[in-house]
Design a protein around this motif. Structure first.
Motif, PDB file in Angstrom:
ATOM      1  N   GLY A  77       0.835  -1.148  -0.021  1.00 16.46           N
ATOM      2  CA  GLY A  77       0.015  -0.066   0.265  1.00 16.46           C
ATOM      3  C   GLY A  77       0.984   1.370  -0.056  1.00 16.46           C
ATOM      4  N   VAL A  78       1.899   1.317   0.806  1.00 12.34           N
ATOM      5  CA  VAL A  78       2.604   2.620   1.012  1.00 12.34           C
ATOM      6  C   VAL A  78       3.694   2.781  -0.047  1.00 12.34           C
ATOM      7  CG1 VAL A  78       4.340   3.889   2.404  1.00 12.34           C
ATOM      8  CG2 VAL A  78       2.500   2.406   3.501  1.00 12.34           C
ATOM      9  N   ARG A 127       9.446  -8.101  -4.719  1.00 14.18           N
ATOM     10  CA  ARG A 127      10.186  -9.550  -4.685  1.00 14.18           C
ATOM     11  C   ARG A 127       9.154 -10.582  -5.321  1.00 14.18           C
ATOM     12  NH1 ARG A 127       9.676 -12.033   1.532  1.00 14.18           N
ATOM     13  NH2 ARG A 127       7.562 -11.133   1.854  1.00 14.18           N
ATOM     14  N   ILE A 160      10.466   3.551   7.409  1.00 12.77           N
ATOM     15  CA  ILE A 160       9.001   3.493   7.794  1.00 12.77           C
ATOM     16  C   ILE A 160       8.351   2.496   8.012  1.00 12.77           C
ATOM     17  CG2 ILE A 160       6.931   4.185   6.674  1.00 12.77           C
ATOM     18  CD1 ILE A 160       8.220   6.608   7.239  1.00 12.77           C
ATOM     19  N   SER A 163      10.244   7.468  10.982  1.00 10.71           N
ATOM     20  CA  SER A 163       9.110   8.247  11.284  1.00 10.71           C
ATOM     21  C   SER A 163       7.913   7.353  11.472  1.00 10.71           C
ATOM     22  CB  SER A 163       8.812   9.271  10.289  1.00 10.71           C
ATOM     23  OG  SER A 163       7.722   9.875  10.484  1.00 10.71           O
ATOM     24  N   LEU A 211       3.377   7.645  12.007  1.00 11.02           N
ATOM     25  CA  LEU A 211       2.429   8.410  11.897  1.00 11.02           C
ATOM     26  C   LEU A 211       1.382   8.470  13.161  1.00 11.02           C
ATOM     27  CD1 LEU A 211       1.455  10.423   9.542  1.00 11.02           C
ATOM     28  CD2 LEU A 211       0.325   8.530   8.640  1.00 11.02           C
ATOM     29  N   LYS A 267       1.908 -10.684  -1.447  1.00  7.06           N
ATOM     30  CA  LYS A 267       1.921 -10.971  -2.735  1.00  7.06           C
ATOM     31  C   LYS A 267       0.612 -10.329  -3.494  1.00  7.06           C
ATOM     32  CE  LYS A 267       4.109 -15.384  -2.695  1.00  7.06           C
ATOM     33  NZ  LYS A 267       3.883 -16.911  -2.632  1.00  7.06           N
ATOM     34  N   LYS A 268       0.263  -8.923  -2.665  1.00  5.61           N
ATOM     35  CA  LYS A 268      -0.845  -8.308  -3.218  1.00  5.61           C
ATOM     36  C   LYS A 268      -0.159  -6.901  -3.928  1.00  5.61           C
ATOM     37  CE  LYS A 268      -1.555  -6.245   1.290  1.00  5.61           C
ATOM     38  NZ  LYS A 268      -0.748  -4.904   0.644  1.00  5.61           N
TER      39      LYS A 268
END
Ligand SMILES: NC(=O)c1ccc[n+]([C@@H]2O[C@H](COP(=O)([O-])OP(=O)(O)OC[C@H]3O[C@@H](n4cnc5c(N)ncnc54)[C@H](OP(=O)(O)O)[C@@H]3O)[C@@H](O)[C@H]2O)c1
Length: 312
Positions: free
Chosen positions: A148-149, A169, A224, A249, A251, A303-304
């Motif tokens: 996602g990030v 990967r 992160i 960092s 959040l 694996k998404k």
């Protein structure tokens, strides 16, 4: 209201009292809420939420419709489509969010996509630009880029005119990341592809020595994510010789003032990218709230490409 709930190290969907908005808060009927690595850690008992957040309802981000407002709310009103980061409690039919950390949902985003935006795009934007000062033309390396990030960071890098390399990967995901017009590579031997001005570390300590080798003089590394390991020996002489910056960092633990700033920067710098078509929200899978345990299993399986989102 019903909510994904942590019970004995597992996720169940159970009834809770409805939350009530306090001063400055919005009560939101949640339509979508993304899953994040921190949710899995919290379920496993390794990441207690900060004070004030529900102890047993996970969820760091949400998108939904404002139902009612606490006192001293000025930016939003009932019926508005909002999204944003919360310190917990997002994976529920109802949740509260401070209006200063809420953002309007761009017209172009449906609920599912919006539910996957706040945590990863805010994290990526903050890391690349606020922490690392990424500039046009610079060379950016993103580790763990299919997540996602990572997908948010790759797209923000491209939108900004950086030259982006991405380690992925999984072969199929690597092809999909390459389709964004970036150099997508196997993590093995990544240091040979340097030098990089900015490195976004989303995988862990195993990359640190390679990162220092691959860093350009004056380069910046921002840590992160450390899911694959947090401890490493490094040669500090490399840090000195390269006049490098190594920083980290998070959040979630920031005070509301700082979270509000990240939300204003998102509104100004990131959200227009959804309207222009520069940014998309890759959603690998979405599940109804009742199937929250399956959503957690899907996130864990990896694996998404991009996000796993609960539709509520
Ligand atoms: N500091 C903060 O404020 C903050 C905020 C958000 C997220 N995070 C952290 O940042 C990390 C990334 O978040 P995310 O939402 O993008 O997670 P994600 O969607 O799970 O993505 C993680 C990516 O890293 C890859 N990866 C994991 N272990 C790897 C390894 N040993 N070698 C190579 N690749 C590996 C995964 O590949 P596979 O699919 O092949 O497993 C996946 O593509 C997580 O650790 C998360 O907890 C931190």
């Amino acid at each position: 209201m019903r909510a994904a709930t942590i019970r004995d190290g597992r996720i169940e969907v159970v009834e809770h009292p409805d939350p009530e908005p306090q001063d400055g808060q919005l009560l939101v009927r949640v339509h979508a809420a993304g899953l994040n690595g921190a949710d899995l850690l919290q379920v496993a008992g390794h990441y207690p939420p900060p004070p004030g957040a529900p102890a047993d309802i996970p969820g760091l981000e949400l998108a939904g419709e404002v139902v009612s407002c606490g006192r001293r709310v000025g930016r939003f009103e009932p019926g508005d489509r909002v999204m944003g980061i919360v310190a917990g409690g997002g994976q529920a039919e109802l949740a509260v969010i401070h209006e200063r950390t809420a953002m309007p949902v761009p017209e172009e985003l449906d609920w599912t996509a919006a539910g996957g935006v706040p945590e990863v795009f805010t994290t990526a934007h903050d890391a690349l630009f606020t922490q690392a000062g990424l500039a046009v033309g610079e060379r950016l390396l993103v580790h763990g880029a299919a997540g996602g990030v990572g997908m948010a960071a790759v797209q923000l890098g491209v939108m900004t005119g950086a030259r982006v390399t991405a380690t992925v990967r999984n072969e199929q995901c690597r092809t999909q990341v390459a389709a964004l017009g970036v150099q997508a590579i196997d993590p093995e031997g990544f240091a040979d592809y340097g030098p990089f001005d900015v490195i976004l570390e989303l995988v862990g300590a195993q990359n640190l020595t390679g990162n220092l080798e691959a860093l350009a003089t004056g380069g910046r590394i921002v840590v992160i994510g450390v899911g694959a390991g947090a401890v490493s020996d490094i040669d500090l002489r490399m840090l000195m010789h390269k006049r490098a910056v190594l920083r980290g960092s998070t959040l979630r633990s920031r005070p509301i003032e700082e979270k509000a700033i990240t939300a204003r920067l998102m509104e100004k710098m990131v959200l227009p990218g959804f309207a222009s078509g520069d940014l998309i929200v890759p959603v690998a899978a979405s599940y109804p709230l009742d199937e929250a345990p399956a959503a957690y299993d899907r996130f864990k399986a990896g694996k998404k490409l991009g996000k796993v989102v609960l539709e509520i």
